[in-house]
Design a protein around this motif. Sequence first.
Motif, PDB file in Angstrom:
ATOM      1  N   GLU A 155     -23.823  40.799 -55.420  1.00  0.00           N
ATOM      2  CA  GLU A 155     -24.924  39.568 -55.327  1.00  0.00           C
ATOM      3  C   GLU A 155     -24.672  38.742 -56.370  1.00  0.00           C
ATOM      4  O   GLU A 155     -25.377  38.139 -56.986  1.00  0.00           O
ATOM      5  CB  GLU A 155     -26.285  40.111 -55.490  1.00  0.00           C
ATOM      6  N   ASN A 156     -23.239  38.239 -56.731  1.00  0.00           N
ATOM      7  CA  ASN A 156     -22.983  37.192 -57.682  1.00  0.00           C
ATOM      8  C   ASN A 156     -23.117  37.689 -59.168  1.00  0.00           C
ATOM      9  O   ASN A 156     -22.873  36.997 -59.989  1.00  0.00           O
ATOM     10  CB  ASN A 156     -24.042  35.901 -57.634  1.00  0.00           C
ATOM     11  N   VAL A 157     -23.426  38.965 -59.279  1.00  0.00           N
ATOM     12  CA  VAL A 157     -23.521  39.472 -60.779  1.00  0.00           C
ATOM     13  C   VAL A 157     -22.408  40.176 -60.987  1.00  0.00           C
ATOM     14  O   VAL A 157     -21.865  41.137 -60.486  1.00  0.00           O
ATOM     15  CB  VAL A 157     -24.841  40.288 -60.871  1.00  0.00           C
ATOM     16  N   SER A 158     -21.371  39.633 -62.049  1.00  0.00           N
ATOM     17  CA  SER A 158     -20.315  40.457 -62.613  1.00  0.00           C
ATOM     18  C   SER A 158     -20.640  41.476 -63.239  1.00  0.00           C
ATOM     19  O   SER A 158     -21.446  41.437 -64.394  1.00  0.00           O
ATOM     20  CB  SER A 158     -19.497  39.172 -63.294  1.00  0.00           C
ATOM     21  N   LEU A 159     -20.159  42.642 -62.875  1.00  0.00           N
ATOM     22  CA  LEU A 159     -20.260  43.834 -63.609  1.00  0.00           C
ATOM     23  C   LEU A 159     -19.925  43.785 -65.076  1.00  0.00           C
ATOM     24  O   LEU A 159     -20.763  43.974 -66.097  1.00  0.00           O
ATOM     25  CB  LEU A 159     -19.523  44.939 -63.090  1.00  0.00           C
ATOM     26  N   VAL A 175     -31.334  42.436 -67.410  1.00  0.00           N
ATOM     27  CA  VAL A 175     -32.116  41.810 -66.226  1.00  0.00           C
ATOM     28  C   VAL A 175     -32.091  40.404 -66.527  1.00  0.00           C
ATOM     29  O   VAL A 175     -31.916  39.720 -65.559  1.00  0.00           O
ATOM     30  CB  VAL A 175     -33.601  42.399 -66.199  1.00  0.00           C
ATOM     31  N   LYS A 176     -32.158  40.030 -67.798  1.00  0.00           N
ATOM     32  CA  LYS A 176     -31.986  38.292 -67.848  1.00  0.00           C
ATOM     33  C   LYS A 176     -30.933  37.950 -67.485  1.00  0.00           C
ATOM     34  O   LYS A 176     -30.817  36.955 -66.806  1.00  0.00           O
ATOM     35  CB  LYS A 176     -32.237  38.229 -69.394  1.00  0.00           C
ATOM     36  N   ASP A 177     -29.565  38.392 -67.850  1.00  0.00           N
ATOM     37  CA  ASP A 177     -28.332  38.176 -67.455  1.00  0.00           C
ATOM     38  C   ASP A 177     -28.163  38.287 -65.952  1.00  0.00           C
ATOM     39  O   ASP A 177     -27.714  37.245 -65.379  1.00  0.00           O
ATOM     40  CB  ASP A 177     -27.332  38.945 -68.217  1.00  0.00           C
ATOM     41  N   ALA A 178     -28.546  39.383 -65.384  1.00  0.00           N
ATOM     42  CA  ALA A 178     -28.464  39.539 -63.826  1.00  0.00           C
ATOM     43  C   ALA A 178     -29.025  38.345 -63.118  1.00  0.00           C
ATOM     44  O   ALA A 178     -28.462  37.665 -62.186  1.00  0.00           O
ATOM     45  CB  ALA A 178     -28.978  40.890 -63.289  1.00  0.00           C
ATOM     46  N   TYR A 179     -30.344  38.067 -63.577  1.00  0.00           N
ATOM     47  CA  TYR A 179     -30.962  37.025 -63.098  1.00  0.00           C
ATOM     48  C   TYR A 179     -30.141  35.593 -63.110  1.00  0.00           C
ATOM     49  O   TYR A 179     -29.929  35.048 -62.087  1.00  0.00           O
ATOM     50  CB  TYR A 179     -32.605  36.959 -63.514  1.00  0.00           C
ATOM     51  N   GLN A 180     -29.823  35.387 -64.341  1.00  0.00           N
ATOM     52  CA  GLN A 180     -29.053  34.053 -64.606  1.00  0.00           C
ATOM     53  C   GLN A 180     -27.889  33.970 -63.586  1.00  0.00           C
ATOM     54  O   GLN A 180     -27.485  33.143 -63.026  1.00  0.00           O
ATOM     55  CB  GLN A 180     -28.423  33.937 -66.041  1.00  0.00           C
ATOM     56  N   GLN A 181     -26.895  35.096 -63.718  1.00  0.00           N
ATOM     57  CA  GLN A 181     -25.809  35.179 -62.962  1.00  0.00           C
ATOM     58  C   GLN A 181     -26.052  35.060 -61.442  1.00  0.00           C
ATOM     59  O   GLN A 181     -25.283  34.354 -60.683  1.00  0.00           O
ATOM     60  CB  GLN A 181     -24.970  36.422 -63.090  1.00  0.00           C
ATOM     61  N   TYR A 182     -27.178  35.622 -60.959  1.00  0.00           N
ATOM     62  CA  TYR A 182     -27.488  35.651 -59.549  1.00  0.00           C
ATOM     63  C   TYR A 182     -27.733  34.065 -59.162  1.00  0.00           C
ATOM     64  O   TYR A 182     -27.376  33.717 -58.151  1.00  0.00           O
ATOM     65  CB  TYR A 182     -28.771  36.666 -59.440  1.00  0.00           C
ATOM     66  N   ARG A 183     -28.675  33.542 -59.730  1.00  0.00           N
ATOM     67  CA  ARG A 183     -29.251  32.263 -59.598  1.00  0.00           C
ATOM     68  C   ARG A 183     -28.074  31.395 -59.598  1.00  0.00           C
ATOM     69  O   ARG A 183     -27.734  30.385 -58.782  1.00  0.00           O
ATOM     70  CB  ARG A 183     -30.324  32.001 -60.255  1.00  0.00           C
ATOM     71  N   GLU A 184     -27.053  31.404 -60.571  1.00  0.00           N
ATOM     72  CA  GLU A 184     -25.971  30.338 -60.761  1.00  0.00           C
ATOM     73  C   GLU A 184     -24.893  30.402 -59.454  1.00  0.00           C
ATOM     74  O   GLU A 184     -24.456  29.474 -59.037  1.00  0.00           O
ATOM     75  CB  GLU A 184     -25.200  30.713 -62.255  1.00  0.00           C
ATOM     76  N   GLY A 185     -24.969  31.684 -59.047  1.00  0.00           N
ATOM     77  CA  GLY A 185     -23.908  32.095 -57.857  1.00  0.00           C
ATOM     78  C   GLY A 185     -24.690  31.427 -56.690  1.00  0.00           C
ATOM     79  O   GLY A 185     -24.130  30.838 -55.860  1.00  0.00           O
ATOM     80  N   GLN A 186     -26.076  31.690 -56.630  1.00  0.00           N
ATOM     81  CA  GLN A 186     -26.544  30.893 -55.344  1.00  0.00           C
ATOM     82  C   GLN A 186     -26.420  29.449 -55.361  1.00  0.00           C
ATOM     83  O   GLN A 186     -26.301  28.760 -54.119  1.00  0.00           O
ATOM     84  CB  GLN A 186     -28.287  31.567 -55.375  1.00  0.00           C
TER      85      GLN A 186
END
Lengths: 275, 210
Positions: free
Chosen positions: B171-175, A261-272
Amino acid sequence: MNYSGPGHIVFVQVCILSSLLFFSGYAWAEDITLKVSESSLAAAAETAPVTDAGAGEDIWEDDGSWDEEWDVSPTIADPLEPLNRLFFHFNDKLYYWLLKPVARTYAAILPVELRISIGNFFDNLQAPGRAVNSLLQGEIKDSSIEVARFVLNSTAGIYGFGDFAGDVLELRSSEEDTGQTLGYYGMGGVFYIVWPFLGPSNVRDSLGKMGDAYLHPIILIDVDWEVTVGLWTLDRVNYTSLTLGDYELFTETALDPYTAVKDAYQQYREGQIKK
Amino acid sequence: MRRHIKYIGKIAASLLLALVILVNGEKTPALANDALAQLQESVDAILEILQSEELRTPERKKERNQRVLDVVNKMFDFREMARSSLGPTWNTLTLEEQERFVELFKNLVEQRYIGKIDSFDNQKVVYQKQLIKGDKAMIYTDIVDKDLEVPIIYKLQEIEGKWLIYDMKIENVSLIVNYRRDFESIIRKEQFAGLITKITEQLEKSETQN
């Protein structure tokens, strides 16, 4: 509220600026519709590599950009990990024991169309904040689209329950917030924070949330904090009812859900922020 | 108000449908070697299985899932995905260990994404654009689910005329990045052997649930 003196002038200026933004935002409506159908046609009709001009668009400006979009910065610092893990566990239990059963019952009572409309209503209230943040990031077009969306959806969309601007005019939200504006000006996440009830965040996005709160129309009306918390809870339950199963699926198939979850949050926000 | 909302929903639905039809209508055999055409073909095959009324009965759930997985297995380069998710540890493994890990990794990915199949309810796939550079391609799509639009970007590589997916961003999250960090946190404390145990346990957990 008192609209005399300098306050009055500011108010008038805000009105003028908003209407300018509204009309330029509305003007994008037709343009965008055209662009959408063109690009999907182009995507299908293109046989040769899209490297040459045309459907390739801005991403092809230079060679370096090919993988850049995929680049991910190093894992965010986590000095509060023991505490964060505790709150992660707390939020997880909160989801299974309270939020999920409530959202299920809620979903059984209200039809999905109505829940989508309620979601639209809450989303529409964040449009002013998005307009300001697009403007702060120099995205005048996006900002004007947000203003147009807010005006059209609050009226033709009936208090924001319908997404008239998005569904009919193809005016899409840019989904900016204050945390992204701080990121745009170079602020990193600093370190990871899991807030009880609110979930994953970091220093930058926590500051951002405070900014967003000041840009929310609810501060214009004098309501008790219980009402604010109540509305926030309704928004949360409503959203959960539309995405039931997603949280479980992700966390239950991760080996270390906290890290995932920590990584998904970080990647999601960076993408945004990159957008 | 409800009527108003429904009306808007209908316009949106027909617009989307028009887009999908436009995209599908343009498909010709000449595009057979195109990354986008190959992806569309696979996605269409999956949608067909998911939309089939006959396969929706509880007794045929297993068969339905299996048929989807058969298509999925041909779309992804699981060996490459397993290698890049594992990072430097991969090179320290013997060939047998690598093969075992690829199999476990594949099952782990399936476990996460097969769960989504049951909740499938006429979502639409809109293809935005594709970028090709040599033997690599990126395809931008949106899944439209109820009123939510989920952007998915696929990264593909051409191997012997076939385009295989080796990473995707939802959603920007790489698998791959997400699995890599998840695996790292286990390897740091329990080494590779600990990772294998964890994945095995994880896969058994879902089997008892089903």
